[in-house]
Motif scaffolding. Structure first.
Motif, short mmCIF file in Angstrom:
data_model
loop_
_atom_site.label_atom_id
_atom_site.label_comp_id
_atom_site.label_asym_id
_atom_site.label_seq_id
_atom_site.Cartn_x
_atom_site.Cartn_y
_atom_site.Cartn_z
N GLY A 248 6.05 -0.32 3.39
CA GLY A 248 5.93 -1.57 2.63
C GLY A 248 6.28 -2.79 3.46
O GLY A 248 7.39 -2.95 3.92
N ARG A 250 5.97 -6.01 2.29
CA ARG A 250 6.63 -7.05 1.50
C ARG A 250 7.89 -6.55 0.81
O ARG A 250 8.83 -7.29 0.61
N ASP A 251 7.85 -5.30 0.41
CA ASP A 251 8.98 -4.75 -0.32
C ASP A 251 9.36 -3.44 0.36
O ASP A 251 8.96 -2.36 -0.10
N HIS A 253 10.69 -0.02 1.42
CA HIS A 253 11.35 1.07 0.69
C HIS A 253 11.21 2.35 1.51
O HIS A 253 10.30 2.47 2.32
N LYS A 295 12.33 -11.42 7.97
CA LYS A 295 11.69 -10.22 7.43
C LYS A 295 12.23 -8.95 8.11
O LYS A 295 12.29 -7.90 7.49
N GLU A 298 15.42 -8.29 6.40
CA GLU A 298 15.15 -7.71 5.08
C GLU A 298 14.89 -6.20 5.19
O GLU A 298 15.40 -5.41 4.40
N ALA A 302 17.15 -3.14 3.66
CA ALA A 302 16.57 -2.08 2.82
C ALA A 302 16.85 -0.70 3.43
O ALA A 302 17.15 0.26 2.71
#
Lengths: 494, 190
Positions: A248, A250-251, A253, A295, A298, A302
């Motif tokens: 992912g 953008r998100d 996981h 990013k 991020e 995650a």
């Protein structure tokens, strides 16, 4: 005093005085500095790619306001060219190893008050499991993790602080830029990315070896190059996702499974060279430059949350151990010195804002061009290269690196940020330049990490003109122009 | 860039009680148009990157973003050995084959010089660069479709920062406006 001298000065000067200096003076009386030091997050700097072992080089590195210095520890140059039939590769005293140059380098770094940082890089041919095809012949190809364990154990033991009076090295990086075919092969196998999986096995082995010697050692992973480039280089976000078994864009996981027990390291390292200024955002969705570090942060967050990273910290730090631009002169394609000095300060601010706590400049002195095109060589040193090290001359950007300071004009006044040259706390004077020279506009307080920031309530610079600087003890930062410089195309190496 | 006006003979005439000199460029409209043309011409040179970095493995290449060249943002692999059907899609390849030897040559050339992954688009098998098993030759394009990219280039809205088709259109417009202005002015003064 102003009235008395008015008759002797031209009307133009008077107009300028009324327009710029007077409002600034009034503004300064109403100065309101936001509480500085709210965040004690440090910005510790270092110099990378410092291969010189001359004491002058270390003195200059320390004088650049740094606390760290790094150097590649070439596995291929320390280990014998042919694997001996009878030896102990985990023994740092094995006579087949040649540590002489690293011993000297580490000793002198510590003598200069610096914390040495070694990047275990390359491999002897007998420890590689393939040969890179042309045009990459001779580049590193699939090093054997088991053999890396032996070498890393020997290196960590040698610089554990308990071996033959040699100093301790706390920071250890496993390989350099494993997403670039310049430093790691193969990048792809049967059309699929191969290097992230190969690197995962290597860094896990490296971590185990270095930590087995001293669990308080810090293991740094990756040091990724910034750009994806066809079959030659995997874009850093893509590499990091594959390394950490995440999905992912953008998100982020976790993928299914446990990623072979996770990836072992304490710190993730990025080399976010930009093809523009400090705020430049690269075109490639998975490329990472200084302007879009968020990013990557991020993704790391995650991965931490998913338990993919098995390191010392609950939140894995992101460091920058390489960053720079070539300067003009000497590189005709480099950044002109006034802009380079400005961008150097801005780069440090940009990094600090993105949560980076360690930032290394590449490198201390310009590399010799030796007839190669300037675009192929590195002229990003803090010093111009002279005929000898002693004859090197400091660049203007050196002072910005030592004492970074940025200021921007906003509606509410002038917003500023900086770090004291010694990363120490204290009183910092913020000054603006008017017709009479430098004038104090505010007094800020640097926190215990030497960081100071705030807003000066003033009308000075509202028209995006003028200069601001910081003074700490007897030293002044490079004056920072309030006129913004727009991003433009600028290859990092000219 | 220095503007040399000295030494050039000027052709003047008295018109409606006013001396009009052709060499002087007195008319602000003309001056503006020419300045616009010159500025845009300069911009077209400045906005383009100095050099499009070719695919490769040198130190410079692997740290510098590449900008689209004639082949687009994808890179051409001279060693690619995809068949025309793979690259162009079976229907297009068959259509070219039907054109005879020339058609077959053209198909072979296209197959040899196609950017990596070109065939997948044609055959509808595009898996995306970041998808599992994506071709290593294809890097992510940042999510914009080919159509959007073409539209962006045409309107100047491309994220590359270049002006695309807009630049020649503006230059042409400025030239037409200048000529029209001069023509109108000449008619008035003669």
């Amino acid at each position: 005093m102003v009235e008395a001298s008015r008759s002797r000065i031209s009307p133009c000067v008077v107009r300028l005085w009324r327009r710029f200096a007077l409002p600034a003076l009034v503004g300064a009386l109403l100065v309101l500095v936001a509480p500085a030091g709210a965040a004690a997050r440090p910005l510790i700097t270092g110099v990378s790619g410092m291969s010189e072992d001359d004491p002058i080089a270390f003195q200059r590195t320390a004088a650049a306001g740094t606390q760290l210095v790094d150097k590649p520890l070439g596995w291929g140059s320390v280990a014998p060219a042919e694997e001996p039939s009878d030896w102990d590769p985990t023994d740092p005293g094995d006579p087949n190893y040649n540590w002489a140059s690293t011993d000297l380098w580490v000793t002198r770094a510590v003598q200069a008050g610096l914390d040495p940082f070694l990047i275990v890089d390359g491999a002897p041919s007998w420890a590689q499991r393939c040969q890179a095809p042309a045009p990459l012949t001779g580049r590193l190809c699939d090093p054997d993790p088991a053999k890396l364990v032996a070498f890393a154990t020997a290196a960590a033991r040698r610089y554990s602080g308990y071996f033959q009076g040699l100093p301790r090295v706390r920071f250890w990086q496993g390989m350099n830029e494993p997403n670039l075919s310049l430093f790691f092969n193969p990048q792809f196998k049967d059309g699929r990315p191969a290097s992230p999986t190969l690197y995962r096995a290597l860094i896990n082995a490296f971590y185990a070896a270095v930590k087995s010697v001293d669990p308080s050692n810090t293991v740094i992973a990756a040091g990724l190059g910034p750009i994806g480039r066809g079959r030659w280089a995997i874009a850093p976000m893509r590499f990091a996702r594959l390394l950490l078994c995440m999905n992912g864009r953008r998100d982020p996981h976790p993928t299914r499974g446990n990623c072979g027990g996770g990836v072992h390291f304490d710190v993730f390292d990025m080399h976010p060279y930009t093809t523009g200024g400090p705020t430049h955002v690269p075109r490639g969705g998975d490329d990472v430059a200084l302007g879009n570090l968020a990013k990557l942060q991020e993704l790391l967050t995650a991965a931490d949350r998913a338990g993919r990273i098995k390191g010392r910290y609950r939140r894995t730090p992101l460091w920058i151990t390489e960053f720079s631009w070539d300067s003009k002169p000497p590189d005709p394609g480099g950044v002109s010195m006034p802009i380079l000095a400005r961008w150097t300060s801005e780069a440090l601010y940009q990094a600090w804002s993105a949560g980076i706590s360690r930032f290394f400049w590449f490198s201390l002195r310009d590399f010799p061009s030796e007839g190669a095109p300037f675009s192929e060589t590195v002229q990003s040193g803090l010093y111009f290269r002279g005929p000898t090290l002693a004859e090197d001359k400091p660049k203007r950007s050196l002072y910005a690196f030592r004492f970074p300071f940025v200021a921007t004009s906003q509606k509410t006044g002038i917003s500023f940020w900086g770090r004291t040259p010694t990363s120490s706390p204290g009183r910092v004077i913020i000054q603006v330049r008017d017709l009479n020279g430098w004038r104090t506009a505010a007094v800020a307080r640097a926190n215990r990490a030497g960081i100071f920031q705030g807003v000066v309530k003033t009308t000075y610079g509202r028209n995006k003109r003028g200069y601001v600087r910081a003074r700490y003890r007897r030293e002044a930062a490079i004056p920072f122009s309030l006129k913004p410089v727009k991003d433009f195309y600028q290859p990092p190496f000219g | 860039m220095a503007h040399a006006t000295g030494g050039r003979p000027q052709r003047c005439q008295l018109s409606q009680g006013r001396l009009v000199c052709w060499g002087e460029m007195r008319a602000p409209g003309v001056r503006f148009s020419l300045m616009l043309v010159a500025t845009l011409a300069a911009m077209s040179t400045a906005s383009a990157p100095a050099a499009t970095v070719p695919p490769g493995n040198s130190a410079a290449d692997q740290y510098t973003e590449s900008y689209p060249g004639p082949g687009g943002s994808q890179q051409v692999d001279p060693n690619a050995s995809g068949s025309p059907a793979q690259v162009l899609g079976p229907e297009n390849a068959a259509r070219l084959r039907r054109l005879g030897a020339k058609g077959r040559e053209a198909a072979a050339l296209l197959a040899a010089t196609a950017p990596d992954g070109g065939g997948r688009d044609a055959s509808g098998l595009n898996q995306g660069a970041s998808g599992k098993g994506g071709d290593p030759g294809i890097e992510d394009s940042g999510g914009s479709s080919s159509l959007a990219e073409i539209a962006g280039q045409a309107t100047g809205a491309s994220s590359s920062g270049e002006m695309g088709l807009l630049l020649p259109l503006v230059i042409a417009g400025a030239v037409v406006a200048s000529v029209a202005y001069l023509w109108r002015r000449r008619r008035r003064t003669v």
